[in-house]
Design a protein around this motif. Structure first.
Motif, PDB file in Angstrom:
ATOM      1  N   UNK A 191       2.528  -0.789   4.460  1.00  0.00           N
ATOM      2  CA  UNK A 191       2.103   0.565   4.101  1.00  0.00           C
ATOM      3  C   UNK A 191       3.337   1.454   4.001  1.00  0.00           C
ATOM      4  N   UNK A 192       3.591   1.965   2.788  1.00  0.00           N
ATOM      5  CA  UNK A 192       4.713   2.871   2.534  1.00  0.00           C
ATOM      6  C   UNK A 192       4.140   4.277   2.424  1.00  0.00           C
ATOM      7  N   UNK A 193       4.500   5.147   3.346  1.00  0.00           N
ATOM      8  CA  UNK A 193       3.966   6.503   3.373  1.00  0.00           C
ATOM      9  C   UNK A 193       5.020   7.499   2.906  1.00  0.00           C
ATOM     10  N   UNK A 194       4.651   8.326   1.932  1.00  0.00           N
ATOM     11  CA  UNK A 194       5.539   9.352   1.394  1.00  0.00           C
ATOM     12  C   UNK A 194       4.955  10.698   1.761  1.00  0.00           C
ATOM     13  N   UNK A 207       4.897  14.529  -2.626  1.00  0.00           N
ATOM     14  CA  UNK A 207       4.580  13.190  -2.104  1.00  0.00           C
ATOM     15  C   UNK A 207       3.696  12.417  -3.067  1.00  0.00           C
ATOM     16  N   UNK A 208       2.747  13.090  -3.698  1.00  0.00           N
ATOM     17  CA  UNK A 208       1.852  12.425  -4.657  1.00  0.00           C
ATOM     18  C   UNK A 208       2.652  11.919  -5.851  1.00  0.00           C
ATOM     19  N   UNK A 209       3.555  12.762  -6.356  1.00  0.00           N
ATOM     20  CA  UNK A 209       4.368  12.384  -7.520  1.00  0.00           C
ATOM     21  C   UNK A 209       5.198  11.145  -7.226  1.00  0.00           C
ATOM     22  N   UNK A 210       5.909  11.137  -6.104  1.00  0.00           N
ATOM     23  CA  UNK A 210       6.784  10.002  -5.799  1.00  0.00           C
ATOM     24  C   UNK A 210       5.994   8.753  -5.440  1.00  0.00           C
ATOM     25  N   UNK A 256       0.851  -1.193   0.000  1.00  0.00           N
ATOM     26  CA  UNK A 256       0.000   0.000   0.000  1.00  0.00           C
ATOM     27  C   UNK A 256       0.886   1.242   0.000  1.00  0.00           C
ATOM     28  N   UNK A 257       0.754   2.066  -1.033  1.00  0.00           N
ATOM     29  CA  UNK A 257       1.526   3.298  -1.129  1.00  0.00           C
ATOM     30  C   UNK A 257       0.599   4.460  -0.796  1.00  0.00           C
ATOM     31  N   UNK A 258       1.043   5.303   0.119  1.00  0.00           N
ATOM     32  CA  UNK A 258       0.193   6.385   0.612  1.00  0.00           C
ATOM     33  C   UNK A 258       0.966   7.698   0.609  1.00  0.00           C
ATOM     34  N   UNK A 259       0.413   8.717  -0.042  1.00  0.00           N
ATOM     35  CA  UNK A 259       0.995  10.053   0.063  1.00  0.00           C
ATOM     36  C   UNK A 259       0.254  10.824   1.152  1.00  0.00           C
ATOM     37  N   UNK A 260       0.961  11.746   1.806  1.00  0.00           N
ATOM     38  CA  UNK A 260       0.340  12.518   2.893  1.00  0.00           C
ATOM     39  C   UNK A 260       1.088  13.825   3.095  1.00  0.00           C
ATOM     40  N   UNK A 261       0.473  14.723   3.844  1.00  0.00           N
ATOM     41  CA  UNK A 261       1.119  15.973   4.216  1.00  0.00           C
ATOM     42  C   UNK A 261       1.456  15.977   5.694  1.00  0.00           C
ATOM     43  N   UNK A 262       2.678  16.340   6.014  1.00  0.00           N
ATOM     44  CA  UNK A 262       3.097  16.340   7.415  1.00  0.00           C
ATOM     45  C   UNK A 262       2.253  17.305   8.251  1.00  0.00           C
ATOM     46  N   UNK A 263       1.787  18.387   7.644  1.00  0.00           N
ATOM     47  CA  UNK A 263       1.008  19.342   8.435  1.00  0.00           C
ATOM     48  C   UNK A 263      -0.365  18.792   8.813  1.00  0.00           C
ATOM     49  N   UNK A 275       0.897  -7.202  -5.530  1.00  0.00           N
ATOM     50  CA  UNK A 275      -0.440  -6.600  -5.525  1.00  0.00           C
ATOM     51  C   UNK A 275      -0.287  -5.237  -4.849  1.00  0.00           C
ATOM     52  N   UNK A 276      -0.474  -4.169  -5.614  1.00  0.00           N
ATOM     53  CA  UNK A 276      -0.139  -2.833  -5.140  1.00  0.00           C
ATOM     54  C   UNK A 276      -1.359  -1.925  -5.183  1.00  0.00           C
ATOM     55  N   UNK A 277      -1.549  -1.147  -4.123  1.00  0.00           N
ATOM     56  CA  UNK A 277      -2.639  -0.181  -4.051  1.00  0.00           C
ATOM     57  C   UNK A 277      -2.076   1.181  -3.677  1.00  0.00           C
ATOM     58  N   UNK A 278      -2.786   2.227  -4.079  1.00  0.00           N
ATOM     59  CA  UNK A 278      -2.292   3.583  -3.800  1.00  0.00           C
ATOM     60  C   UNK A 278      -3.435   4.458  -3.318  1.00  0.00           C
ATOM     61  N   UNK A 279      -3.093   5.398  -2.436  1.00  0.00           N
ATOM     62  CA  UNK A 279      -4.072   6.373  -1.949  1.00  0.00           C
ATOM     63  C   UNK A 279      -3.343   7.688  -1.690  1.00  0.00           C
ATOM     64  N   UNK A 280      -4.026   8.798  -1.973  1.00  0.00           N
ATOM     65  CA  UNK A 280      -3.473  10.131  -1.722  1.00  0.00           C
ATOM     66  C   UNK A 280      -4.353  10.792  -0.669  1.00  0.00           C
ATOM     67  N   UNK A 281      -3.897  10.751   0.564  1.00  0.00           N
ATOM     68  CA  UNK A 281      -4.744  11.141   1.689  1.00  0.00           C
ATOM     69  C   UNK A 281      -5.105  12.614   1.684  1.00  0.00           C
ATOM     70  N   UNK A 282      -4.123  13.483   1.327  1.00  0.00           N
ATOM     71  CA  UNK A 282      -4.312  14.905   1.568  1.00  0.00           C
ATOM     72  C   UNK A 282      -4.246  15.765   0.302  1.00  0.00           C
ATOM     73  N   UNK A 283      -4.233  15.165  -0.877  1.00  0.00           N
ATOM     74  CA  UNK A 283      -3.957  15.952  -2.078  1.00  0.00           C
ATOM     75  C   UNK A 283      -5.078  16.927  -2.439  1.00  0.00           C
ATOM     76  N   UNK A 284      -6.254  16.770  -1.864  1.00  0.00           N
ATOM     77  CA  UNK A 284      -7.353  17.694  -2.153  1.00  0.00           C
ATOM     78  C   UNK A 284      -7.634  18.646  -0.988  1.00  0.00           C
ATOM     79  N   UNK A 285      -6.763  18.661   0.000  1.00  0.00           N
ATOM     80  CA  UNK A 285      -6.979  19.544   1.157  1.00  0.00           C
ATOM     81  C   UNK A 285      -6.355  20.905   0.913  1.00  0.00           C
TER      82      UNK A 285
END
Length: 291
Positions: free
Chosen positions: A249-252, A261-264, A170-177, A277-287
């Motif tokens: 879960x790999x968090x960038x 983070x979304x790009x990488x 599971x690949x997850x992008x996020x914002x530290x803030x 078997x790979x899944x991806x989610x972008x937690x904060x890209x629309x905030x």
């Protein structure tokens, strides 16, 4: 196992020999699991399983001393199940040497269900379990096994290639803030990379946009970091899989979770997509609009 077969595994054995680890292992294999099933309820349960179609074609049930008065009925029920062509009943018996069981009781500070002292309880339990052990299809001695080793052994014995749950990355992008994801196994901070936020026409976009991803990836430090990161992940992911984890879960993370983070995360997701078997989610890209 044929498509319409129902495989039933009875998990039993000595108290402290690893039944909790066993039932968790069968859950990971996709079995419908019940702990402490009284054998007297088994016929009705089997009837319900048979009526469920394919929704419960693999079942694992823990039966131990809490239901010892029902052992005679268990043998009778198993004999009847064996006559049903759709049923494939098995008994898995977990055992360990007395001194190891005593040691485990002392470590957990639990009392034995049959006696005030662990060793006396173990002796009585062996007498009660003798006939059941003799009818077991598989006996596993857990004396020298760590929980992860018992899990691996059970999965090796009972997994079916077509039905085995995949190891999921599971690949997850996020914002530290917005906070670090609490379920992340690996966290990588990419806030040191050039930030598209300071390019006015890129600011309202995200790493899913080609203009943003091209900007982030064009820098030498980005490419050097990716080379090292992908090489590191190529090494550690098989180690996690071998250790028995069902997912990682790999968090960038970047500042806002919108550009870098979304790009990488997308690069990592595509890089390992053919191998796992790979899944991806972008937690904060629309905030919000700002990183």
């Amino acid at each position: 196992m044929e498509t319409n077969d129902i495989q039933i595994v009875i998990i039993t054995g000595m108290s402290g020999a690893g039944k909790t680890v066993a039932i968790q292992s069968f859950e990971d294999l996709g079995y419908f699991c019940i702990d402490n099933m009284p054998p007297s309820l088994l016929p009705k349960f089997v009837q319900l399983v048979g009526e469920s179609g394919q929704s419960m074609n693999k079942v694992a049930l823990v039966m131990d001393l809490r239901g010892r008065e029902f052992f005679d009925s268990l043998f009778q029920v198993l004999s009847e199940l064996s006559l049903n062509e759709r049923m494939t009943p098995q008994i898995m018996f977990l055992d360990a040497k007395d001194e190891k069981l005593v040691s485990r009781y002392k470590e957990t500070r639990r009392s034995h269900p049959l006696a005030s002292t662990p060793l006396e309880g173990i002796r009585l339990e062996r007498e009660l379990m003798e006939d059941l052990k003799g009818k077991a299809n598989r006996i596993i001695d857990t004396t020298s096994l760590k929980p992860i080793q018992l899990r691996e052994k059970i999965i090796e014995y009972y997994k079916e290639i077509d039905d085995a749950p995949p190891f999921t990355v599971n690949v997850l992008s996020f914002g530290f803030k917005h906070g670090i994801p609490i379920d992340a196994d690996l966290v990588f901070d990419v806030r040191f990379l050039p930030n598209p936020h300071y390019i006015e026409h890129l600011r309202p976009l995200t790493g899913l946009n080609e203009e943003v991803s091209s900007y982030v990836l064009r820098w030498q430090e980005t490419q050097k970091f990716l080379d090292k990161l992908l090489d590191f992940l190529a090494f550690v992911l098989p180690q996690y899989q071998r250790e028995g984890k069902s997912n990682v879960v790999i968090a960038i993370g970047c500042t806002g979770g919108k550009h870098r983070s979304v790009t990488l995360a997308e690069v990592i997701y595509k890089h390992f997509g053919n191998e796992y078997h790979t899944e991806i989610a972008h937690r904060d890209h629309e905030k919000g609009l700002k990183e």
